[in-house]
Every structure is written in structure tokens, then in C-alpha cells.
Design an enzyme around this catalytic site. Sequence first.
Site, PDB file in Angstrom:
ATOM      1  N   ARG A  87     -37.758 -72.861  17.882  1.00 30.04           N
ATOM      2  CA  ARG A  87     -37.580 -71.873  19.425  1.00 30.04           C
ATOM      3  C   ARG A  87     -37.459 -72.096  20.737  1.00 30.04           C
ATOM      4  NH1 ARG A  87     -33.842 -70.818  16.613  1.00 30.04           N
ATOM      5  NH2 ARG A  87     -33.209 -68.486  15.205  1.00 30.04           N
TER       6      ARG A  87
ATOM      7  N   GLU B   4     -31.061 -70.548  26.353  1.00 29.65           N
ATOM      8  CA  GLU B   4     -29.603 -71.358  25.969  1.00 29.65           C
ATOM      9  C   GLU B   4     -28.688 -69.959  26.308  1.00 29.65           C
ATOM     10  OE1 GLU B   4     -29.706 -72.130  21.702  1.00 29.65           O
ATOM     11  OE2 GLU B   4     -31.633 -73.381  21.849  1.00 29.65           O
TER      12      GLU B   4
ATOM     13  N   HIS C  37     -28.629 -76.809  20.018  1.00 29.33           N
ATOM     14  CA  HIS C  37     -28.998 -76.322  19.056  1.00 29.33           C
ATOM     15  C   HIS C  37     -27.970 -76.307  18.221  1.00 29.33           C
ATOM     16  CE1 HIS C  37     -30.884 -72.049  18.042  1.00 29.33           C
ATOM     17  NE2 HIS C  37     -31.129 -72.341  16.988  1.00 29.33           N
TER      18      HIS C  37
HETATM   19  P1  NDP Z   1     -40.860 -69.827   7.284  1.00 24.89           P
HETATM   20  O1  NDP Z   1     -40.940 -68.383   7.493  1.00 24.89           O
HETATM   21  O2  NDP Z   1     -40.719 -70.264   5.911  1.00 24.89           O
HETATM   22  O3  NDP Z   1     -41.614 -70.764   8.511  1.00 24.89           O
HETATM   23  C1  NDP Z   1     -42.396 -70.713   9.444  1.00 24.89           C
HETATM   24  C2  NDP Z   1     -43.916 -70.767   9.786  1.00 24.89           C
HETATM   25  O4  NDP Z   1     -44.460 -70.755  11.499  1.00 24.89           O
HETATM   26  C3  NDP Z   1     -44.916 -70.394   8.272  1.00 24.89           C
HETATM   27  O5  NDP Z   1     -45.880 -71.367   8.093  1.00 24.89           O
HETATM   28  C4  NDP Z   1     -46.076 -69.873   9.710  1.00 24.89           C
HETATM   29  O6  NDP Z   1     -46.869 -69.324   8.633  1.00 24.89           O
HETATM   30  C5  NDP Z   1     -45.558 -70.362  10.852  1.00 24.89           C
HETATM   31  N1  NDP Z   1     -46.572 -69.757  12.142  1.00 24.89           N
HETATM   32  C6  NDP Z   1     -45.507 -68.451  12.009  1.00 24.89           C
HETATM   33  N2  NDP Z   1     -46.486 -67.886  13.587  1.00 24.89           N
HETATM   34  C7  NDP Z   1     -47.125 -68.307  13.356  1.00 24.89           C
HETATM   35  C8  NDP Z   1     -47.774 -68.682  14.389  1.00 24.89           C
HETATM   36  N3  NDP Z   1     -48.000 -67.774  15.524  1.00 24.89           N
HETATM   37  N4  NDP Z   1     -48.885 -69.646  15.597  1.00 24.89           N
HETATM   38  C9  NDP Z   1     -48.984 -70.572  13.522  1.00 24.89           C
HETATM   39  N5  NDP Z   1     -47.919 -71.432  12.680  1.00 24.89           N
HETATM   40  C10 NDP Z   1     -47.308 -69.927  12.389  1.00 24.89           C
HETATM   41  O7  NDP Z   1     -39.509 -70.014   8.283  1.00 24.89           O
HETATM   42  P2  NDP Z   1     -38.615 -71.155   8.514  1.00 24.89           P
HETATM   43  O8  NDP Z   1     -39.397 -72.463   7.782  1.00 24.89           O
HETATM   44  O9  NDP Z   1     -37.484 -71.116   6.901  1.00 24.89           O
HETATM   45  O10 NDP Z   1     -38.060 -71.495  10.192  1.00 24.89           O
HETATM   46  C11 NDP Z   1     -39.082 -71.708  10.628  1.00 24.89           C
HETATM   47  C12 NDP Z   1     -38.250 -71.475  12.178  1.00 24.89           C
HETATM   48  O11 NDP Z   1     -37.076 -72.870  12.484  1.00 24.89           O
HETATM   49  C13 NDP Z   1     -36.774 -70.105  12.010  1.00 24.89           C
HETATM   50  O12 NDP Z   1     -37.467 -68.689  12.710  1.00 24.89           O
HETATM   51  C14 NDP Z   1     -35.968 -69.992  12.850  1.00 24.89           C
HETATM   52  O13 NDP Z   1     -36.742 -69.609  14.636  1.00 24.89           O
HETATM   53  C15 NDP Z   1     -36.419 -71.536  13.474  1.00 24.89           C
HETATM   54  N6  NDP Z   1     -35.138 -72.393  12.746  1.00 24.89           N
HETATM   55  C16 NDP Z   1     -34.470 -72.881  13.930  1.00 24.89           C
HETATM   56  C17 NDP Z   1     -32.738 -74.084  13.238  1.00 24.89           C
HETATM   57  C18 NDP Z   1     -32.172 -74.243  14.389  1.00 24.89           C
HETATM   58  O14 NDP Z   1     -31.144 -74.513  14.266  1.00 24.89           O
HETATM   59  N7  NDP Z   1     -33.015 -75.128  15.251  1.00 24.89           N
HETATM   60  C19 NDP Z   1     -32.338 -73.922  12.177  1.00 24.89           C
HETATM   61  C20 NDP Z   1     -33.036 -73.220  11.213  1.00 24.89           C
HETATM   62  C21 NDP Z   1     -33.802 -72.071  11.599  1.00 24.89           C
HETATM   63  P3  NDP Z   1     -48.094 -68.524   8.833  1.00 24.89           P
HETATM   64  O15 NDP Z   1     -47.255 -66.752   8.729  1.00 24.89           O
HETATM   65  O16 NDP Z   1     -49.770 -69.030   7.959  1.00 24.89           O
HETATM   66  O17 NDP Z   1     -48.313 -68.563  10.437  1.00 24.89           O
END
Ligand code: NDP
Length: 321
Positions: A232, A261, A279
Site C-alpha cells: 500500500r 491513487e 496498481h
Molecule cells: P497477510 O495478512 O497475509 O500479510 C501481511 C503481513 O504484514 C503479515 O505477515 C503481518 O505480520 C505483516 N504486518 C502487518 N502489520 C505490520 C506492521 N505494523 N509491522 C510489520 N509487519 C506488519 O496479507 P497478504 O500477504 O495477503 O497481503 C498483504 C497486503 O498486500 C494487503 O493487505 C494489500 O494491502 C496488499 N496487496 C496489494 C496488491 C496490489 O495490487 N499491489 C494486491 C494484493 C494485496 P504481523 O502481523 O506479524 O506483523
Amino acid sequence: PLSEMTVLVVGELNKRIPARLAERFRVVRVDRGDPALLSEELRAKVRGIAAMAPIDAALIDSLPKLEIIASFGVGYDGVNARHAATRKVMVTNTPDVLTEEVADTALGLLINTVRELSRAEDWLRQGRWISEGHYRLTPLTLRGRKAGIFGMGRIGLAIARRLEALGLSIAYHNRNPVEGLGYAYHPTLKGLAGAVDTLIAVVPGTVSTARAVNAEVLEALGPAGVFVNIGRGSTVDEQALARALADGTIAAAGLDVFADEPNVPQALLDLPNATLLPHVGSASVHTRDAMADLVVDNLVSWFAEGRPLTAVPETAHVKAG
Ligand code: NDP
């Protein structure tokens, strides 16, 4: 019967969603999630929402019979899920079905950023191969790089597996280490950035990730550093990134997402060492169809079986009826 239930489709959405919903429900479309666009009679009837557009507390509060918001995409930062939870409204997203596609896009963006493939193609198309000769040797390479994944979740892991196959070392930062995962864990983002030269962000857009990639992190990444963002745009301080790219604090960046965006800061547009995509992480017909089906299947499962398929954590405890 489902055919008497009203589902609101908010904003532009993959065509498959209204088409499939209309086979089962009464479907009403609205341009955006603004209660003022809905009559009082309609507001009293809406039981479900399908949307990719923002859904805020005011809209949720204006719909007394609302039970479920089925959001298109795995990132649901546009939906006020915490508020939905307080109103016992279920929120669903579309995880997993897009993971491999987004990881593919991340790899393409990384390789493009490092090996300048878009610019090399421009060179050919502009006839410069004939008039001036070979495209320049790229100063950057993936060879010998150390990758750091900021967000080792579903997509982060799919990216890591691909990078491993390309021969890169892998480290990561999450708030919590992933149990049983052999990659080096760093408890801070700055620590990760200091240990690698290729940082890939794939975290959700939340309060806790807002502007996490800041001047200090980019400084730690260093002059050979490459930054890729497929998560994001809100996660990055874009002005600090533009400065770091302009003054050589880091070498290059590849971005698929932006803070506002579709507006991309001019400071980034002006930089030759930034590769910018609109995106397109999950944007293939195949994957968008799978995401659309999961939106519809969540609504059908909720109303027919009383349970969603993919609830977001904030509303995982919400029960039907
Ligand atoms: P997941 O929930 O599987 O993974 C998110 C990861 O981020 C987790 O490992 C979590 O670990 C970590 N995380 C969350 N908050 C924090 C923080 N404050 N500090 C450090 N690590 C953090 O999600 P996905 O992998 O399925 O998707 C990730 C993101 O990718 C989506 O939320 C979306 O915004 C983005 N995305 C973008 C797309 C695009 O078109 N460019 C398409 C699809 C997704 P932990 O909880 O241990 O911190």
C-alpha cells in the site's frame, strides 16, 4: 428467500460480481458509499454490500439491516472494519486467490527496476538501437543481492520463494516472527533495511504501517539499495522516497501503489530511477475473476449457510442472525 434480499453494489466493480449476484439477489447499484445517494426506503432494505470502494462508518450506520460487507481485494483498508464489528456487521475480503499473481507482479517489477527493461524497450521502439547502438549496461543487477521482505504474510512468502529460486538471500520483518520459517527475522524495519540491499514492502495499509518506510529506513537501505512496494502507498513517506532517489541515498525504486491513487507525485514521475505501475498487482482477467467469485461466494455463503468464507480478523467473531 435470497431473491428478496437487497445487496448494494458500491462503485465500479468487476462485472462478474453484479452479474452473478443478480442471479440470486435483488441488486442495487450506487456510484459511491454515500448515504445521501440512497432513499430512506432503500436504506431500510439493504442486507449486504459488495464493494471495492471505501465503506465508512456513516454508510454502515445508515443501513439498519446491514449484515455483511464483501470487499473486493485482500487489502480492506477502505472499509471501516472496526466500526462494522461494533455493529455486528461481517466484513470479508479476498485472500489467497490473488497471492501468486501479486507475487509474480512483484518479481516483474523488481527485475524491471533493476535491469531497466521498460526503458530498454523504449530505446528499441524509438529506433535508438539502430541510430545509437546498444542500450546501456545496467548499473544494477539482481546478482548477489540480499532481499528483505517487509510483511512476510501470504504474498510476502510467495515472493520470498520466488526470490530464493533466483538465488537471493532472504530476511524479513513482521511484528512477530513466523513460526517454523527459516529466513532471518529482524524485530525492526530499520534493522532489516540495514541488513539487506533490496527491500520489498507488502504490508497492509493500517495505522501501524503508515509511513513506516521513511527517510531513516531508506538511509539504512543504502546507496546500492532498491525499494519495491507492492503493498500500500500509505506505507511510504513518498516525499522522503523521492528525495532519497534523487540524491543517491538509494539507487532505485519500483512502485505499484501510491498514497493518493490515481495521483502520483510529480517528484516521483520526474525520476528516471523509479519504475511506476498503476496498481496492477492482481490485475489479470484470471485472478480478478477468482476474486470476484470469492466476493459473491462470501455473500451467498453468509445468507444461505449463515457463515462467511473469508472473514477479516476484526469481524471473525461476528455471528449470523
Ligand atoms: P497477510 O495478512 O497475509 O500479510 C501481511 C503481513 O504484514 C503479515 O505477515 C503481518 O505480520 C505483516 N504486518 C502487518 N502489520 C505490520 C506492521 N505494523 N509491522 C510489520 N509487519 C506488519 O496479507 P497478504 O500477504 O495477503 O497481503 C498483504 C497486503 O498486500 C494487503 O493487505 C494489500 O494491502 C496488499 N496487496 C496489494 C496488491 C496490489 O495490487 N499491489 C494486491 C494484493 C494485496 P504481523 O502481523 O506479524 O506483523
